[in-house]
Design a protein around this motif. Structure first.
Motif, short mmCIF file in Angstrom:
data_model
loop_
_atom_site.label_atom_id
_atom_site.label_comp_id
_atom_site.label_asym_id
_atom_site.label_seq_id
_atom_site.Cartn_x
_atom_site.Cartn_y
_atom_site.Cartn_z
N ASP A 182 0.85 -1.19 0.00
CA ASP A 182 0.00 0.00 0.00
C ASP A 182 0.89 1.25 0.00
OD1 ASP A 182 -1.49 2.27 0.82
OD2 ASP A 182 -2.93 1.01 1.88
N PRO A 183 0.90 2.02 -1.11
CA PRO A 183 1.78 3.19 -1.19
C PRO A 183 1.59 4.20 -0.05
CG PRO A 183 0.83 2.72 -3.33
CD PRO A 183 0.12 1.84 -2.35
N ALA A 184 0.36 4.36 0.44
CA ALA A 184 0.12 5.31 1.54
C ALA A 184 0.80 4.82 2.82
CB ALA A 184 -1.37 5.50 1.76
N VAL A 185 0.70 3.54 3.10
CA VAL A 185 1.35 2.97 4.29
C VAL A 185 2.87 3.03 4.13
CG1 VAL A 185 1.63 0.89 5.71
CG2 VAL A 185 -0.64 1.52 4.85
N ILE A 186 3.36 2.69 2.95
CA ILE A 186 4.80 2.75 2.68
C ILE A 186 5.30 4.16 2.93
CG2 ILE A 186 6.58 2.58 0.89
CD1 ILE A 186 4.87 0.27 -0.32
N GLY A 187 4.63 5.14 2.34
CA GLY A 187 5.04 6.54 2.52
C GLY A 187 5.04 6.95 3.98
N ALA A 188 4.00 6.59 4.72
CA ALA A 188 3.90 6.97 6.14
C ALA A 188 4.99 6.31 6.97
CB ALA A 188 2.53 6.59 6.68
N GLU A 189 5.24 5.02 6.74
CA GLU A 189 6.27 4.30 7.51
C GLU A 189 7.67 4.87 7.22
OE1 GLU A 189 6.12 1.98 9.94
OE2 GLU A 189 3.93 2.04 9.90
N LEU A 190 7.93 5.14 5.96
CA LEU A 190 9.25 5.69 5.61
C LEU A 190 9.39 7.11 6.14
CD1 LEU A 190 9.71 4.29 2.00
CD2 LEU A 190 10.73 3.45 4.14
N ASN A 191 8.34 7.91 6.01
CA ASN A 191 8.37 9.29 6.49
C ASN A 191 8.67 9.34 7.99
OD1 ASN A 191 6.98 11.85 7.63
ND2 ASN A 191 7.32 12.26 5.45
N ARG A 192 8.07 8.41 8.76
CA ARG A 192 8.31 8.36 10.21
C ARG A 192 9.79 8.17 10.52
NH1 ARG A 192 6.88 4.95 14.01
NH2 ARG A 192 6.89 3.06 12.76
N ARG A 193 10.51 7.61 9.57
CA ARG A 193 11.92 7.30 9.77
C ARG A 193 12.83 8.28 9.01
NH1 ARG A 193 8.70 2.87 9.93
NH2 ARG A 193 9.19 1.25 11.47
N GLY A 194 12.26 9.35 8.49
CA GLY A 194 13.05 10.37 7.82
C GLY A 194 13.40 10.06 6.38
N ILE A 195 12.71 9.10 5.77
CA ILE A 195 12.95 8.71 4.38
C ILE A 195 11.84 9.30 3.51
CG2 ILE A 195 13.31 6.76 2.79
CD1 ILE A 195 15.27 6.77 5.19
N VAL A 196 12.22 9.97 2.44
CA VAL A 196 11.23 10.53 1.51
C VAL A 196 10.81 9.44 0.53
CG1 VAL A 196 10.84 12.21 -0.33
CG2 VAL A 196 12.13 12.87 1.71
N PHE A 197 9.50 9.28 0.35
CA PHE A 197 8.96 8.36 -0.65
C PHE A 197 7.84 9.10 -1.36
CE2 PHE A 197 5.72 5.27 -1.94
CZ PHE A 197 6.49 4.42 -2.73
N ASP A 198 7.86 9.03 -2.68
CA ASP A 198 6.83 9.71 -3.47
C ASP A 198 6.53 8.85 -4.70
OD1 ASP A 198 5.02 11.67 -4.23
OD2 ASP A 198 6.53 13.14 -4.79
N ARG A 199 5.41 9.13 -5.33
CA ARG A 199 5.03 8.46 -6.57
C ARG A 199 4.88 9.51 -7.65
NH1 ARG A 199 5.17 3.66 -7.86
NH2 ARG A 199 3.23 3.73 -8.98
N TRP A 200 5.52 9.30 -8.79
CA TRP A 200 5.38 10.14 -9.96
C TRP A 200 4.77 9.29 -11.07
CZ3 TRP A 200 10.80 12.89 -10.68
CH2 TRP A 200 11.06 13.70 -9.57
N GLN A 201 4.25 9.96 -12.07
CA GLN A 201 3.75 9.24 -13.26
C GLN A 201 4.91 8.48 -13.89
OE1 GLN A 201 0.52 8.94 -13.46
NE2 GLN A 201 0.06 10.10 -15.28
N THR A 202 4.63 7.32 -14.45
CA THR A 202 5.68 6.62 -15.20
C THR A 202 5.84 7.30 -16.55
OG1 THR A 202 4.05 5.01 -15.95
CG2 THR A 202 5.38 4.39 -14.04
N PRO A 203 7.00 7.19 -17.15
CA PRO A 203 7.23 7.89 -18.43
C PRO A 203 6.35 7.35 -19.54
CG PRO A 203 9.07 6.44 -17.93
CD PRO A 203 8.16 6.41 -16.74
N SER A 204 6.06 8.21 -20.49
CA SER A 204 5.25 7.79 -21.62
C SER A 204 5.99 6.77 -22.48
CB SER A 204 4.83 8.99 -22.46
OG SER A 204 5.96 9.76 -22.82
#
Length: 190
Positions: free
Chosen positions: A21-43
């Motif tokens: 789950d990207p939201a859970v991944i982002g929250a868990e990493l953020n709690r530990r000072g790690i930036v996680f984001d999702r961008w569009q994949t290239p065309s």
């Protein structure tokens, strides 16, 4: 599949969390000072380097608004079944980063395609972060980690560096990575 598996650093079998789950991944990493984001994949993931950088120019500009990253490039590793030396080249590329190390600057990667796994060794835990096309991760300077690109490396990643040699690791000599599941094993686990 983007994946986060958190394990005790003394026992890979002690899985504390496994999620895609990207939201859970982002929250868990953020709690530990790690930036996680999702961008569009290239065309067109197979596009030339300049075309990929141009497609992400706005996102790169936002991420580098302070001008901190003076060296931005695209790293590509793709299987080449027509090259008899490719298996040895791939093995060498993979083995280079399987040992625990740290960097003097943040390690920032956007995966435009393919996959790789960062293993972050933090405060009694190992966080295995499987990144795929569309994932951006920023590992803070000094964070102990290793990276696995799998037994058949295949990825395209935009890399951000402050210094030209920012990718060079300070290896600790710790063999911890040998006791944790590889990228291939993580992906085949139930």
């Amino acid at each position: 599949m983007t994946l986060l598996q958190i394990m005790a650093d003394t026992d890979a079998g002690e899985v504390r969390l496994r999620t895609s789950d990207p939201a859970v991944i982002g929250a868990e990493l953020n709690r530990r000072g790690i930036v996680f984001d999702r961008w569009q994949t290239p065309s067109d993931p197979g596009a030339a380097t300049d075309d990929i950088l141009a497609e992400y120019a706005d996102r790169i500009g936002e991420l580098n608004a302070d001008g901190r990253y003076r060296h931005i490039d695209v790293a590509r590793i793709h299987p080449d079944d027509d090259d008899p030396e490719w298996p040895a080249k791939a093995k060498g590329a993979r083995e280079k980063f399987l040992s625990e190390h740290r960097h003097a600057e943040d390690e920032v990667r956007f995966f435009a395609g393919g996959r790789g796994c960062f293993y972050l060794h933090l405060n009694g835990e190992v966080l295995a972060v499987v990144c795929e096309g569309g994932d951006l991760v920023s590992v803070p300077a000094g964070t102990l980690h290793w990276f696995d690109m799998g037994s058949r490396p295949d990825f395209i990643a935009i890399r951000f560096f402050e210094e030209e040699d920012g990718w060079i690791g300070d290896f600790t000599g710790n063999t911890i990575g040998e006791r944790f599941p590889t990228l291939d094993e993580l992906l085949t686990a139930a």
